[in-house]
Design an enzyme around this catalytic site. Structure first.
Site, PDB file in Angstrom:
ATOM      1  N   ASP A 181       6.336  -6.748  -5.625  1.00  0.00           N
ATOM      2  CA  ASP A 181       5.934  -5.334  -5.545  1.00  0.00           C
ATOM      3  C   ASP A 181       6.305  -4.543  -6.792  1.00  0.00           C
ATOM      4  O   ASP A 181       6.604  -3.347  -6.717  1.00  0.00           O
ATOM      5  CB  ASP A 181       6.556  -4.648  -4.307  1.00  0.00           C
ATOM      6  CG  ASP A 181       6.281  -5.428  -3.043  1.00  0.00           C
ATOM      7  OD1 ASP A 181       5.141  -5.879  -2.894  1.00  0.00           O
ATOM      8  OD2 ASP A 181       7.200  -5.593  -2.231  1.00  0.00           O
TER       9      ASP A 181
ATOM     10  N   LYS B 233       2.463  -5.218 -10.312  1.00  0.00           N
ATOM     11  CA  LYS B 233       1.734  -6.198 -11.135  1.00  0.00           C
ATOM     12  C   LYS B 233       0.241  -5.918 -11.146  1.00  0.00           C
ATOM     13  O   LYS B 233      -0.418  -6.115 -12.152  1.00  0.00           O
ATOM     14  CB  LYS B 233       1.959  -7.621 -10.595  1.00  0.00           C
ATOM     15  CG  LYS B 233       3.355  -8.142 -10.791  1.00  0.00           C
ATOM     16  CD  LYS B 233       3.502  -9.559 -10.264  1.00  0.00           C
ATOM     17  CE  LYS B 233       3.380  -9.670  -8.769  1.00  0.00           C
ATOM     18  NZ  LYS B 233       4.438  -9.023  -7.985  1.00  0.00           N
TER      19      LYS B 233
ATOM     20  N   GLY C 188      -0.140  -8.388  -2.149  1.00  0.00           N
ATOM     21  CA  GLY C 188      -1.071  -7.268  -1.965  1.00  0.00           C
ATOM     22  C   GLY C 188      -1.026  -6.393  -3.189  1.00  0.00           C
ATOM     23  O   GLY C 188       0.036  -5.943  -3.590  1.00  0.00           O
ATOM     24  N   HIS C 189      -2.156  -6.229  -3.822  1.00  0.00           N
ATOM     25  CA  HIS C 189      -2.228  -5.361  -4.988  1.00  0.00           C
ATOM     26  C   HIS C 189      -3.018  -4.130  -4.609  1.00  0.00           C
ATOM     27  O   HIS C 189      -4.162  -4.244  -4.177  1.00  0.00           O
ATOM     28  CB  HIS C 189      -2.994  -6.042  -6.129  1.00  0.00           C
ATOM     29  CG  HIS C 189      -2.276  -7.197  -6.716  1.00  0.00           C
ATOM     30  ND1 HIS C 189      -0.910  -7.279  -6.786  1.00  0.00           N
ATOM     31  CD2 HIS C 189      -2.739  -8.318  -7.299  1.00  0.00           C
ATOM     32  CE1 HIS C 189      -0.565  -8.406  -7.374  1.00  0.00           C
ATOM     33  NE2 HIS C 189      -1.663  -9.057  -7.692  1.00  0.00           N
TER      34      HIS C 189
ATOM     35  N   GLN D  24       4.128 -12.129  -5.821  1.00  0.00           N
ATOM     36  CA  GLN D  24       5.537 -11.997  -5.445  1.00  0.00           C
ATOM     37  C   GLN D  24       6.399 -11.837  -6.713  1.00  0.00           C
ATOM     38  O   GLN D  24       5.892 -11.362  -7.710  1.00  0.00           O
ATOM     39  CB  GLN D  24       6.014 -13.163  -4.569  1.00  0.00           C
ATOM     40  CG  GLN D  24       5.399 -13.176  -3.174  1.00  0.00           C
ATOM     41  CD  GLN D  24       4.082 -13.909  -3.120  1.00  0.00           C
ATOM     42  OE1 GLN D  24       3.924 -14.964  -3.702  1.00  0.00           O
ATOM     43  NE2 GLN D  24       3.126 -13.359  -2.416  1.00  0.00           N
TER      44      GLN D  24
HETATM   45  P1  IMP Z   1       6.253 -15.148   3.218  1.00  0.00           P
HETATM   46  O1  IMP Z   1       5.804 -15.249   1.804  1.00  0.00           O
HETATM   47  O2  IMP Z   1       5.290 -14.406   4.100  1.00  0.00           O
HETATM   48  O3  IMP Z   1       6.647 -16.476   3.793  1.00  0.00           O
HETATM   49  O4  IMP Z   1       7.586 -14.236   3.253  1.00  0.00           O
HETATM   50  C1  IMP Z   1       8.809 -14.702   2.692  1.00  0.00           C
HETATM   51  C2  IMP Z   1       9.555 -13.570   2.011  1.00  0.00           C
HETATM   52  O5  IMP Z   1       8.837 -13.164   0.852  1.00  0.00           O
HETATM   53  C3  IMP Z   1       9.731 -12.308   2.867  1.00  0.00           C
HETATM   54  O6  IMP Z   1      10.969 -11.706   2.542  1.00  0.00           O
HETATM   55  C4  IMP Z   1       8.595 -11.431   2.406  1.00  0.00           C
HETATM   56  O7  IMP Z   1       8.859 -10.059   2.619  1.00  0.00           O
HETATM   57  C5  IMP Z   1       8.562 -11.769   0.934  1.00  0.00           C
HETATM   58  N1  IMP Z   1       7.249 -11.532   0.323  1.00  0.00           N
HETATM   59  C6  IMP Z   1       6.146 -12.287   0.442  1.00  0.00           C
HETATM   60  N2  IMP Z   1       5.135 -11.773  -0.272  1.00  0.00           N
HETATM   61  C7  IMP Z   1       5.603 -10.677  -0.882  1.00  0.00           C
HETATM   62  C8  IMP Z   1       5.035  -9.732  -1.792  1.00  0.00           C
HETATM   63  O8  IMP Z   1       3.879  -9.822  -2.205  1.00  0.00           O
HETATM   64  N3  IMP Z   1       5.874  -8.737  -2.186  1.00  0.00           N
HETATM   65  C9  IMP Z   1       7.155  -8.646  -1.789  1.00  0.00           C
HETATM   66  N4  IMP Z   1       7.721  -9.506  -0.963  1.00  0.00           N
HETATM   67  C10 IMP Z   1       6.959 -10.516  -0.498  1.00  0.00           C
END
Ligand code: IMP
Length: 434
Positions: free
Chosen positions: A13, A16, A40-41, A228
């Protein structure tokens, strides 16, 4: 040729989407190489004088530029329904995506309905100890890839192959779901649903690794768009509170099938402060009115799940670690405007552990990380609205000092500063494609 990688330097977040969108102007090809629709962008784009917000979870933001090729490479986990939903949403806004604009790797792994169900069932069963996943089936899908039972995008175009894989995978998944008290899935229904999605995906599917190689070696500008952030990397992040892919610069090699020697630059994106969604230690977190100020001013609510983000001071010690493992050649600092109005701003430059030892990087052992006390440098803040600033020297003196101090500690030049959500609200110090 110029191939640049854009990497989140914190916990995701970092903004990017906007940075990628800006540099996409100079790129011919934009590639996503890991993650899935957990990302998510939010793109804020002015079109014909109207401000439009578009949230994309899977399709690279470069899709809004008509003459670019966007690639979803084999390291991505792809939920076909979500991808087609994004294509439909873009079409409704007048951006009909042609197959020449979007290439989907035939060997990207498919997120199936049982991956999402398992993700949610496992998180629910963990209660207080949950990871805080996005519930999009990311972890279970990557598990299947590593366990050599992945369903690939190409299987959605090949009924016998998909049937065989589902026959082999589904009984086990249904047993697992039953273990968590969740309903299972019926083979024929999943098969029919996925084949129907496959028909719509088919025009976009191809072998992308060779395409990327050829384009890089033709001298085309390529932008590899990370999702991420560094501290969420499955190997190098704050495990187990991580995502299941390689979010760091090394991930681009295996996720897109490109050699390290083909990469020219790695740009790290950091906010001027720090946020995290989901569980896990966060040494500079602020559970006070300053944290609340950041959340409000920065609109810190997840673009995928809508969850409020945890906010805190910028952790330069963690950025030092991110710089070491990613080899940043440039930094982009986003949301500098959010700090406007704070009398003092803090920089975490290291930590003290329980024994009084000083550390200049965070340990990735979460039990230890949770016990650290940040060591802060305090800088004077600024009160001016900086969203109209377009040239570095026009920033308030203390804001310039903040940025220069960051560069000095990390030893990496700042190439871009974002001072607002809109495309124009940006200070470009160096074009990475020049
Ligand atoms: P997952 O990717 O859904 O398995 O989530 C694993 C961890 O990564 C959790 O703490 C999510 O909140 C975090 N996470 C996954 N995608 C994002 C993102 O795009 N931005 C911030 N945190 C993320």
């Amino acid at each position: 040729m110029t191939a640049n990688v854009i990497i989140g330097a914190q916990w995701g977040d970092e903004g990017k989407g906007k940075v990628v969108d800006l540099f996409t102007e100079f790129a011919d090809i934009v590639v996503r190489f890991q993650g899935g629709n957990n990302a998510g962008h939010t793109l804020v784009v002015e079109e014909n004088g109207v401000t439009q917000k578009t949230v994309l979870h899977l399709i690279p933001s470069g899709i809004l530029h008509r003459n670019k090729v966007c690639v979803i490479a084999s390291g991505v986990v792809l939920d076909p329904g979500v991808l087609l939903g994004e294509l439909d949403a873009l079409a409704q806004r007048g951006h009909t995506v042609e197959p020449r604009q979007l290439l989907i790797a035939s060997d990207a792994s498919v997120i199936l309905p049982y991956h999402c169900a398992l993700d949610i069932a496992r998180e629910t069963s963990k209660g207080e100890r949950k990871i805080g996943t996005t519930g999009r089936g990311i972890g279970p899908c990557y598990e299947d890839r590593v366990a050599r039972r992945a369903v690939f995008v190409r299987d959605l175009l090949d009924e016998p192959s998909l049937r065989e894989k589902l026959e082999s995978n589904l009984p086990e998944k249904n047993q697992l779901l039953a273990h968590y008290g969740a309903p299972g899935f019926e083979l024929e229904a999943v098969l029919a649903q996925m084949l129907a999605l496959g028909v719509r995906l088919a025009p976009f599917v191809r072998e992308t690794g060779r395409f990327i190689y050829d384009e890089v070696h033709r001298g085309r500008n390529v932008l590899f768009e990370g999702a991420q952030g560094t501290l969420l990397d499955v190997s190098l992040g704050t495990y187990p509170f991580v995502t299941s892919s390689h979010t760091t610069a090394g991930g681009v090699c295996v996720g897109a099938g490109i050699a390290p020697s083909a990469i020219n630059g790695v740009i790290g994106i950091t906010k001027a402060y720090c946020t995290r969604v989901g569980s896990g230690p966060f040494p500079t977190e602020l559970n006070d009115e300053v944290g609340e100020f950041m959340r409000k001013a920065g609109h810190e609510f997840g673009s995928t799940t809508g969850r409020p983000r945890r906010c805190g001071w910028i952790d330069v010690a963690a950025l030092r670690y991110a710089t070491r493992i990613n080899g940043f050649t440039g930094l982009a600092v986003t949301k500098l405007d959010v700090l406007s109005g704070l009398e003092r701003v803090k920089f975490c430059v290291g930590y003290h552990d329980a024994q009084g030892n000083q550390l200049d990087e965070p340990p990735m052992d979460v039990a230890r990380l949770a016990t650290l006390t940040p060591i802060y440098e305090e800088l004077s803040g600024w009160s001016e609205d900086i969203s109209g600033v377009r040239v570095f020297d026009d920033l308030p003196r203390n804001a310039r000092h903040f940025l220069r101090r960051l560069e000095t500690i990390l030893g990496v030049p700042i190439v871009l500063v974002s001072v607002g959500a809109k495309r124009a609200e940006t200070i470009v110090l160096e074009n990475i494609y020049r």
